[in-house]
Write a protein that holds these residues in place. Sequence first.
Motif, short mmCIF file in Angstrom:
data_model
loop_
_atom_site.label_atom_id
_atom_site.label_comp_id
_atom_site.label_asym_id
_atom_site.label_seq_id
_atom_site.Cartn_x
_atom_site.Cartn_y
_atom_site.Cartn_z
N CYS A 194 34.63 -9.27 3.26
CA CYS A 194 35.86 -9.90 2.78
C CYS A 194 36.74 -8.83 2.14
O CYS A 194 36.30 -8.12 1.22
CB CYS A 194 35.56 -10.99 1.76
N ASN A 195 37.97 -8.71 2.59
CA ASN A 195 38.85 -7.64 2.15
C ASN A 195 40.19 -8.19 1.65
O ASN A 195 40.62 -9.27 2.05
CB ASN A 195 39.12 -6.66 3.30
N GLN A 196 40.79 -7.45 0.74
CA GLN A 196 42.15 -7.73 0.27
C GLN A 196 42.29 -9.11 -0.37
O GLN A 196 43.32 -9.77 -0.23
CB GLN A 196 43.16 -7.56 1.41
N GLY A 197 41.26 -9.52 -1.09
CA GLY A 197 41.30 -10.81 -1.78
C GLY A 197 41.60 -10.68 -3.26
O GLY A 197 41.62 -9.58 -3.82
N ALA A 198 41.84 -11.81 -3.89
CA ALA A 198 42.08 -11.87 -5.34
C ALA A 198 41.17 -12.93 -5.94
O ALA A 198 41.23 -14.10 -5.54
CB ALA A 198 43.55 -12.19 -5.61
N PHE A 199 40.36 -12.53 -6.90
CA PHE A 199 39.36 -13.41 -7.50
C PHE A 199 39.53 -13.30 -9.01
O PHE A 199 39.12 -12.29 -9.62
CB PHE A 199 37.97 -13.00 -7.04
N TYR A 200 40.12 -14.31 -9.62
CA TYR A 200 40.51 -14.16 -11.02
C TYR A 200 40.52 -15.51 -11.74
O TYR A 200 40.53 -16.58 -11.12
CB TYR A 200 41.89 -13.50 -11.11
N ASN A 201 40.47 -15.42 -13.07
CA ASN A 201 40.48 -16.60 -13.94
C ASN A 201 39.32 -17.55 -13.65
O ASN A 201 39.43 -18.76 -13.88
CB ASN A 201 41.81 -17.36 -13.80
N ASN A 202 38.23 -17.01 -13.17
CA ASN A 202 37.04 -17.83 -12.91
C ASN A 202 36.08 -17.76 -14.09
O ASN A 202 36.01 -16.75 -14.80
CB ASN A 202 36.35 -17.35 -11.63
N THR A 203 35.33 -18.82 -14.30
CA THR A 203 34.32 -18.89 -15.34
C THR A 203 32.97 -19.11 -14.68
O THR A 203 32.65 -20.21 -14.22
CB THR A 203 34.62 -20.02 -16.34
N ILE A 204 32.20 -18.04 -14.58
CA ILE A 204 30.90 -18.06 -13.90
C ILE A 204 29.89 -17.50 -14.89
O ILE A 204 29.64 -16.29 -14.95
CB ILE A 204 30.94 -17.25 -12.59
N GLN A 205 29.33 -18.35 -15.70
CA GLN A 205 28.50 -17.94 -16.83
C GLN A 205 27.18 -18.70 -16.86
O GLN A 205 27.05 -19.78 -16.31
CB GLN A 205 29.24 -18.21 -18.15
N PHE A 206 26.19 -18.07 -17.52
CA PHE A 206 24.90 -18.70 -17.77
C PHE A 206 24.21 -19.09 -16.46
O PHE A 206 23.75 -20.22 -16.29
CB PHE A 206 25.06 -19.90 -18.70
N ASN A 207 24.14 -18.13 -15.55
CA ASN A 207 23.40 -18.29 -14.31
C ASN A 207 22.28 -17.24 -14.27
O ASN A 207 22.33 -16.24 -14.99
CB ASN A 207 24.33 -18.14 -13.11
N SER A 208 21.31 -17.44 -13.41
CA SER A 208 20.11 -16.59 -13.45
C SER A 208 20.13 -15.47 -12.43
O SER A 208 19.10 -14.80 -12.25
CB SER A 208 18.87 -17.45 -13.23
N GLY A 209 21.27 -15.22 -11.76
CA GLY A 209 21.33 -14.15 -10.77
C GLY A 209 22.58 -13.32 -10.90
O GLY A 209 22.69 -12.45 -11.76
N ILE A 210 23.56 -13.58 -10.04
CA ILE A 210 24.77 -12.78 -9.94
C ILE A 210 25.99 -13.64 -10.25
O ILE A 210 26.08 -14.78 -9.80
CB ILE A 210 24.91 -12.20 -8.51
N GLY A 211 26.94 -13.07 -10.98
CA GLY A 211 28.20 -13.77 -11.22
C GLY A 211 29.09 -13.69 -9.99
O GLY A 211 29.34 -14.68 -9.31
N ILE A 212 29.58 -12.48 -9.68
CA ILE A 212 30.39 -12.23 -8.48
C ILE A 212 29.76 -11.07 -7.73
O ILE A 212 29.49 -10.01 -8.32
CB ILE A 212 31.85 -11.90 -8.83
N GLY A 213 29.52 -11.24 -6.43
CA GLY A 213 28.87 -10.21 -5.63
C GLY A 213 29.69 -9.85 -4.40
O GLY A 213 30.22 -10.73 -3.72
N LEU A 214 29.80 -8.54 -4.11
CA LEU A 214 30.53 -8.04 -2.94
C LEU A 214 29.59 -7.22 -2.06
O LEU A 214 28.80 -6.42 -2.57
CB LEU A 214 31.71 -7.15 -3.35
N TYR A 215 29.72 -7.41 -0.75
CA TYR A 215 28.94 -6.66 0.23
C TYR A 215 29.88 -6.32 1.39
O TYR A 215 30.49 -7.22 1.97
CB TYR A 215 27.77 -7.51 0.72
#
Length: 614
Positions: A194-215
């Motif tokens: 995934c390229n040239q995206g915008a990921f903002y103002n998100n609330t991703i908290q209190f999880n047991s793995g990854i908040g935001i992941g890029l590959y």
Amino acid sequence: MKVIRYNGLVFLLFALTLWSCSTAPKATRLQSGLIITQSTDFQSDTLFISSETLSRPVLIIEGEGLTVDFGGALLIGSKTDTLPNTFTGLAVLVRNSKNVTLRNLNARGYKVALMAENTDSLIIEDCDFSYNYRQRMKSTPQAEDLSDWLYHHHNEDDEWLRYGAAVYLKNCDAATVRRLRVTGGQNGLMMTHCNQGAFYNNTIQFNSGIGIGLYRSSYNQVMHNRLDWNVRGFSYGVYSRGQDSAGILCYEQSSNNTFAYNSATHSGDGFFLWAGQHTMDTGEGGCNDNIIFGNDFSHAPTNGIEVTFSRNIIAANRLHECRYGIWGGYSYESLMSANDLRNCDFGIAIEHGHGNTIQYNIFDSCAVGVKLWERATQPEDWVYTQQREVDSRDYTLQHNLFYKTGIPLSVSGTSNMAVNDDNQFYAFEKLLEVEQPNDALVLVKNRIGRGALGDASAFASDNPTADLPAPAVRRNWRTTSRGLAPVQKIQPAPLPDAGDAMLPEGHLRGRKYILVTEWGPYDFRRPIAWLRAQNEETMTFLLLGPQGNWRLSGGEGFTRVTPKTGTFPATVTARVDPDAERQALQFEFVGEAVTTAFGVFKKRGAAVSFQWDN
């Protein structure tokens, strides 16, 4: 009914009103098996619709130029008594589309809440995908279980999906995800190709793995997100492993991204970057030229920032109370500037790096400030080290402040290192630690503060003694923009509608508030009693929860418990009955609303029981 006529005008208006009511669009009811190919507004509803596999989603969206508004509808994929590690299926699939907007959807109880494939210019906004799949961990507060370690190193065949996700994007260029909420799960927003995206103002908290992941994802903006407490593999004072959990994950040829103004505190790693298996197998590429700016990655059990086998810019980040503030193994030609590193075991640590610049950073109360070294041999199966030069060499350290840092510099087996141009050293024990000889290490034109704890006489002729006492220098450094001036040219502009992602003043913070249960990190939304310390005579408990009052309502195996009532946070001491075979404490809480570990809501003022037992 009496109708007064004025030349037929009233009758005509009445008829027009009936006609407009009969032709007004009506919201559509949600149902399983829908394939949505045109813009649709759904009624707000709560529906239990299961999905057995990812290949059979509840809903499919496919088309171009669509807007699908779910109106706050909630899709539930599993019964309330089903454990999260058994959740299956997919709620919504967006495929082969362009310019699709999806908003106001809630989904819980699935392996994946939303998946999008081969879709350009997708917008996801105002959705809540909390309480979806998560593993049941085997690690306990007393001991780590190695089976809980995560492995994100391969995703060529969507291996990441075995861990589930709130959102999984594949081949989705120019995507926008904003105001997404994810808690009580394992992985939040995951993307591949995934390229040239915008990921903002998100609330991703209190999880047991990854908040935001890029590959294999590049030229994205990941900004202004709340990503705190995405963590596993930690028990305060017992083990500090992280198990490859992270607030932000940047893997495998993900380059030229901007990561700015995020809060990813209390996560396994705040930020975790690895060049990728292709780089390790060929020596080519990497996760290069990313800008990591103005984030708070404090209180990481392992690394505030980990960047390896790559070239990047790391500037103006807050890195407090981490094992390593910045771990930069095999980093090269990277800039590390204007970062605030405090109370870390190691401020910046780099093995086999070269061409790196470390400038305008503050190292406050760290055990070691900057540690640079190389090993005698390299792993035989690393093609990278066969194709690339990996000597520890060519470093520049300028304008850094080291205050109350035991060993400011630990440098071993490194060549061509210049420590000059007004670095300042105050209140240290040993200015330079050398385990192996260094070649051409120059330490001149710095300032050594009066009252330094360690002997710096060997460097006195080339480094004048500073006149200011250490506390005054530290205050001056923090209250001026001196450290930020060199990085203003690379400072990313905040997004126009960005929010403040940082933890609010007064929020509990520090690694002692990372409490990891078998289902993930504690989230402060429910009362909890946590065993903090014990000996043969007493046990000490930490009590946390929402605002309100708690009281001791029962127990066994103790001769005395104090106090018996109070507010959160609280420390309770219980004296052990030596003749008891079991210990237990029961409490009751009344106060603000409570959300349980599985997402069950209990209204304000309800009596909520909680307990501890062995």
